[in-house]
Write a protein that holds these residues in place. Structure first.
Motif, PDB file in Angstrom:
ATOM      1  N   GLY A 116      -0.495   4.892  -8.481  1.00 12.81           N
ATOM      2  CA  GLY A 116      -1.686   4.781  -7.978  1.00 12.81           C
ATOM      3  C   GLY A 116      -2.179   3.476  -7.885  1.00 12.81           C
ATOM      4  O   GLY A 116      -3.399   3.080  -7.696  1.00 12.81           O
ATOM      5  N   VAL A 172       1.065  -1.175  -0.092  1.00 10.16           N
ATOM      6  CA  VAL A 172       0.151  -0.192   0.054  1.00 10.16           C
ATOM      7  C   VAL A 172       0.815   1.287  -0.148  1.00 10.16           C
ATOM      8  O   VAL A 172       0.792   2.002  -0.643  1.00 10.16           O
ATOM      9  N   LYS A 202      -4.581   3.274   6.251  1.00 16.03           N
ATOM     10  CA  LYS A 202      -4.298   2.056   5.350  1.00 16.03           C
ATOM     11  C   LYS A 202      -5.816   1.350   5.119  1.00 16.03           C
ATOM     12  O   LYS A 202      -6.093   0.958   3.827  1.00 16.03           O
ATOM     13  N   ARG A 246      -8.535   2.590   5.020  1.00 19.73           N
ATOM     14  CA  ARG A 246      -9.416   3.367   4.081  1.00 19.73           C
ATOM     15  C   ARG A 246      -9.162   3.123   2.769  1.00 19.73           C
ATOM     16  O   ARG A 246     -10.161   3.030   1.991  1.00 19.73           O
ATOM     17  N   GLN A 247      -7.730   2.960   2.633  1.00 19.02           N
ATOM     18  CA  GLN A 247      -7.651   2.474   0.996  1.00 19.02           C
ATOM     19  C   GLN A 247      -7.679   1.159   0.629  1.00 19.02           C
ATOM     20  O   GLN A 247      -8.058   0.855  -0.436  1.00 19.02           O
ATOM     21  N   LEU A 248      -8.198   0.301   1.518  1.00 14.62           N
ATOM     22  CA  LEU A 248      -8.323  -0.995   1.308  1.00 14.62           C
ATOM     23  C   LEU A 248      -9.874  -1.340   1.341  1.00 14.62           C
ATOM     24  O   LEU A 248     -10.458  -2.542   0.616  1.00 14.62           O
ATOM     25  N   PHE A 255      -1.710  -0.716  -6.707  1.00 17.61           N
ATOM     26  CA  PHE A 255      -1.170  -1.525  -5.638  1.00 17.61           C
ATOM     27  C   PHE A 255      -0.273  -2.706  -6.349  1.00 17.61           C
ATOM     28  O   PHE A 255      -0.216  -3.113  -7.221  1.00 17.61           O
ATOM     29  N   ARG A 291      -6.604  -7.131  -2.328  1.00 16.87           N
ATOM     30  CA  ARG A 291      -6.888  -6.050  -1.502  1.00 16.87           C
ATOM     31  C   ARG A 291      -7.747  -6.863  -0.460  1.00 16.87           C
ATOM     32  O   ARG A 291      -7.724  -6.275   1.018  1.00 16.87           O
ATOM     33  N   ARG A 321       2.871   2.428  -3.334  1.00 16.56           N
ATOM     34  CA  ARG A 321       1.731   2.431  -4.558  1.00 16.56           C
ATOM     35  C   ARG A 321       2.693   3.031  -5.732  1.00 16.56           C
ATOM     36  O   ARG A 321       3.184   4.275  -5.423  1.00 16.56           O
TER      37      ARG A 321
END
Length: 332
Positions: free
Chosen positions: A183, A177, A231, A233-235, A185, A209, A180
């Motif tokens: 943008g 993460v 982290k 939130r991004q997943l 993964f 993810r 990146r």
């Protein structure tokens, strides 16, 4: 969520999935189911279980808890015992094999097995790299970091060494993460003199993810929750079943990723989103004989792209069991 507040479709759906476990056991005998044809329901099996054997054991433990049958409990114990040859295998997927194969067990032997594996995994921990390497059991370079070497391994390793477990998760988050590129993964890295990104699995792999989100959800007891918030939130997933490769939305779906997501969301307290996702799985992808279809084993090779997958069945059953009060969301 208690039984009183569970959605009215959750208990019947759980019963269907666990009835399918009974049918699967009859079909596979002493082998381990891997994926099943969407038309016939016939399983492709493996003798030793591969990285998925723990999910079959976990399903048998769920069935035993549901039926309270001594015979079902004996079947779960016997299956868990057959995982033992993997204790010292050089693979980070021992987290998938042994955590989900033993966490729901209620017998002393399975608890002892879990502790033995935790100590064996601790011996594989590389302090210089800050993780347990992916390993050589499935071929390729040993010094790799792959996202599917994180779920299950964090709580399993924490049995022996909480600091090592936290480090294992943190290093994978940094790579997958935090690093990146454009943008995107990166779910796999190889170590030489430094970490080198790999393209397999591809950046759009939905299960990457989902696996990492599940690992984060299991990490509250072994690392500071505050450092995981950004982290997480991004997943977080959408409320829809994702495509197997999110960069190819026109391709096959992967219901197994959605089932993993649902369990992680329940653990993280995102109950409404988890219920919405589970309702979609049950309404659209669960057959009347309890098979969760449209799971994608491996899109790149075309292996089982729209099939029933054993880990999809496990995580769907576990999420439904959590909704109905059969298990605690943090139990496994």
């Amino acid at each position: 969520m208690s039984r009183a507040t569970a959605p009215n479709w959750a208990a019947p759906a759980l019963a269907l999935v666990l009835e399918r476990v009974t049918a699967t056991k009859t079909q596979v005998g002493g082998r381990f189911p891997l994926f099943a044809d969407p038309g016939s329901g016939r399983w492709t099996t493996t003798g030793r279980g591969s990285w998925t054997g723990g999910f079959w054991a976990g399903l048998l433990w769920l069935r035993a808890r549901h039926t309270r049958s001594p015979e079902d409990r004996r079947a779960a114990i016997a299956c868990t015992d057959r995982l033992e040859p993997w204790i010292h295998a050089d693979t980070a997927t021992r987290g998938l094999i042994f955590w989900y194969g033993t966490a729901l067990a209620d017998d002393p032997a399975s608890a002892g097995l879990r502790e033995r594996v935790a100590l064996a995994v601790r011996e594989s921990y590389d302090a210089a790299l800050g993780l347990v390497p992916w390993g050589s059991s499935f071929g390729g370079p040993r010094l790799r970091a792959r996202v599917d070497g994180v779920p299950g391994l964090v709580p399993l390793l924490a049995v022996a060494d909480a600091d090592a477990a936290a480090s294992h998760l943190r290093r994978h988050l940094e790579l997958c993460v935090g690093e990146r590129r454009l943008g995107r993964f990166t779910w796999s890295w190889r170590y030489e003199t430094n970490w080198i990104p790999q393209e397999d699995p591809p950046p759009g792999w939905s299960r990457g993810r989902a696996w990492l989100l599940l690992a984060v959800a299991d990490a509250a007891h072994v690392t500071s929750p505050d450092e995981l918030v950004g982290k997480t939130r991004q997943l977080l997933p959408s409320s829809a079943v994702p495509p197997a490769d999110e960069e190819h939305p026109e391709g096959p779906l992967d219901t197994s990723a959605a089932a993993i997501d649902a369990v992680a969301l329940l653990k993280l307290g995102h109950r409404d989103q988890a219920v919405s996702l589970l309702h979609d799985l049950v309404r659209t992808h669960l057959t009347r004989d309890g098979r969760l279809l449209n799971g994608c084993y491996d899109l790149a090779s075309g292996t089982a792209p729209r099939h029933e997958l054993i880990w999809g069945d496990f995580f769907l059953a576990y999420a439904l069991a959590a909704l109905t009060g059969l298990v605690d969301p943090h139990e496994a």
